[in-house]
Design a protein around this motif. Structure first.
Motif: not given
Length: 523
Positions: A220-239
């Motif tokens: 399965v080909p995937v795109i690696r990336g960072e989530k925006t603030a609204s999609e970030r894991f609750p309590g994380a600095v970066q997801t």
């Protein structure tokens, strides 16, 4: 020439003589229902008596076991150890990290009593109210943080690298097997580090483990990336995440890795004495993937005849089907099939012996063929009396049309089985990558963006046609714009790709944009 009897079952005979595929409806006709029928046809899982939960049947669980085995080896190769933590989490633990509470509050199942007793009407009712309610594990940052606060005292105790294989409960209102269920299986990694840099490196290392697994094992080909603030894991600095495109062109988040900073360490008091004798809070990470990867695999590769399995993860890689009409032929054919199976098992593929089954069930040959096609087994071999005479095997591959079969000398086939399986594995990845690229579009105009994601008009109650895909646009990062697009189109920023693109102008705000982001409808 095949030895299959002319009475072989036709995929359309059960209920619909006009059907030309084993699965109805097809992907194009009704993708959501096609998905359910593939699960049913492959006998992967079924709905349970508990709303929103599923029973994973042996064929589906064997696939999960293979995924688990490979990932567990990858985790241990990067220094992680397995442990297990309680299913129940005290409510007070969840309240320690404010964003975490807000993120999971609406999904929590809560235990408030510890026994049942008979009421006046003779029916059982809860009794024995707990002093403190217990949350049924939605994720384990808080309870593992409590353990880490005891385990970590000195910089010598770090890094602490722990993984847990477990089940979790998130009270979903709209469920779909494997993709979104109230209870599901997963793994969650939790680590603590002495420095911010080490924790960031761990976050990215585990993201790459997931990406490698998805691409090299699941095909399965995937795109690696960072989530925006609204999609970030609750309590994380970066997801950070890996995003895959399904055949309805929606995105499926297939793994996440979170840099938690010191947020959870401060909430759980994970402190240590550094080399200078100073008290410091640890830097932590968490990362996870779940049984939704089975849904990802299914929706990436399967076709209108059923499940298609990548050979590296298939619990059965080769099935041998004895074809005969008389008892005398039966004995000779089955003996031959068993000897072929034994030879194949001496060959290795993906670091294990080739997994072979001889299907000796007393059923019509055609019925057995279609049963295994729907189960997605990579290679099928049909053997009848005439094949014995030629010492040859009649071979079909699941990545090709059901009738696309050829006779191959036995010795030649056995010697090349590893190459055949690798060819199927590589072909599935190449096909999925081509599909992703075909339906990924760079867009620089708001009107074109809205048009791209607007579904074609259909009759009332008709399934929504497959449309859209991945859109690459510049984006200024404005959260209000992101919410407006989500409300208008049901489209979100799936990730900010780690592979940087050129700077430009956001088509929604006219403001500068550092790079393009990936937008899509998603599961």
């Amino acid at each position: 020439m095949s030895s299959t009897p002319k009475t072989a079952a036709d995929p359309g005979k059960a209920g619909n003589k006009a059907a030309k595929t084993a699965i109805t409806p097809t992907r194009e006709e009704n993708y959501a229902e096609w998905y359910q029928q593939v699960i049913r046809g492959a006998d992967l899982a079924e709905n349970s008596a508990v709303r929103g939960c599923m029973v994973i049947k042996p064929w589906g669980y064997a696939l999960w076991e293979n995924m688990q085995r490979v990932l567990d080896d990858m985790f241990k190769a990067t220094g992680h150890q397995n442990a297990y933590f309680p299913l129940f989490i005290p409510l007070s633990f969840m309240q320690k990290e404010a964003a975490h509470v807000d993120g999971f509050a609406k999904e929590c199942a809560v235990v408030t009593h510890h026994r049942l007793e008979a009421g006046p009407d003779g029916k059982l009712r809860p009794a024995g109210e707990l002093e403190e309610p217990l949350i049924v594990r939605p994720t384990s940052e808080t309870i593992i943080g409590d353990a880490f606060s005891r385990w970590v005292q000195s910089y010598r105790d770090l890094p602490l690298l722990i993984n847990q294989w477990a089940n979790v409960v998130r009270w979903e209102m709209r469920t779909r097997m494997f993709l979104r269920t109230a209870e599901f299986l997963w793994q969650e990694g939790h680590t603590a580090h002495a420095t911010e840099q080490e924790a960031v490196e761990e976050t990215m290392r585990m993201l790459e483990v997931y990406a490698t697994f998805a691409e090299q094992w699941m095909a399965v080909p995937v795109i690696r990336g960072e989530k925006t603030a609204s999609e970030r894991f609750p309590g994380a600095v970066q997801t950070f995440c890996i995003e895959a495109m399904m055949q309805d062109r929606k995105a499926l988040q297939s793994g996440t890795s979170h840099f938690l900073g010191q947020n959870f360490a401060k909430a759980s008091n994970i402190e240590f004495l550094d080399q200078n004798g100073q008290h410091q809070h640890a830097w932590t990470t968490s990362w996870g993937m779940s049984t939704r990867l089975i849904g990802a695999l299914l929706m990436t590769h399967s076709d209108d005849d059923g499940l298609v399995l990548p050979p590296k993860l298939a619990s059965v890689q080769v099935v041998i089907l004895p074809i005969y009409r008389t008892d005398e032929d039966r004995a000779r054919v089955i003996e031959y099939c068993r000897s072929v199976a034994a030879e194949l098992r001496t060959q290795r593929f993906a670091d294990r012996p080739v997994a072979v089954v001889v299907d000796e069930r007393d059923e019509r040959g055609g019925d057995k063929v279609w049963n295994w096609i729907k189960k997605g087994v990579p290679v099928r071999i049909e053997v009848g009396p005439r094949d014995l005479e030629k010492d040859a095997l009649f071979v079909g591959r699941r990545d090709r049309a059901p009738k696309d079969k050829q006779s191959i000398p036995r010795t030649e086939f056995v010697a090349a089985i590893s190459e055949t399986l690798q060819s199927i594995q590589d072909g599935l990845y190449t096909r999925a990558l081509a599909y992703q690229q075909q339906f990924t579009k760079s867009i620089d105009n708001k009107e074109e963006f809205y048009q791209y994601f607007t579904a074609p008009k259909v009759a009332e109650n008709a399934p929504t046609p497959i449309h859209g895909g991945f859109a690459l646009t510049h984006f200024s990062g404005d959260g209000a714009v992101e919410e407006k697009i989500k409300a208008d189109l049901g489209v979100t920023v799936r990730c900010i790709p780690l592979e940087k693109s050129e700077p430009g102008t956001c088509p929604f705000t006219g403001k500068p944009s550092a790079q393009r982001v990936v937008w899509a409808k998603s599961y």
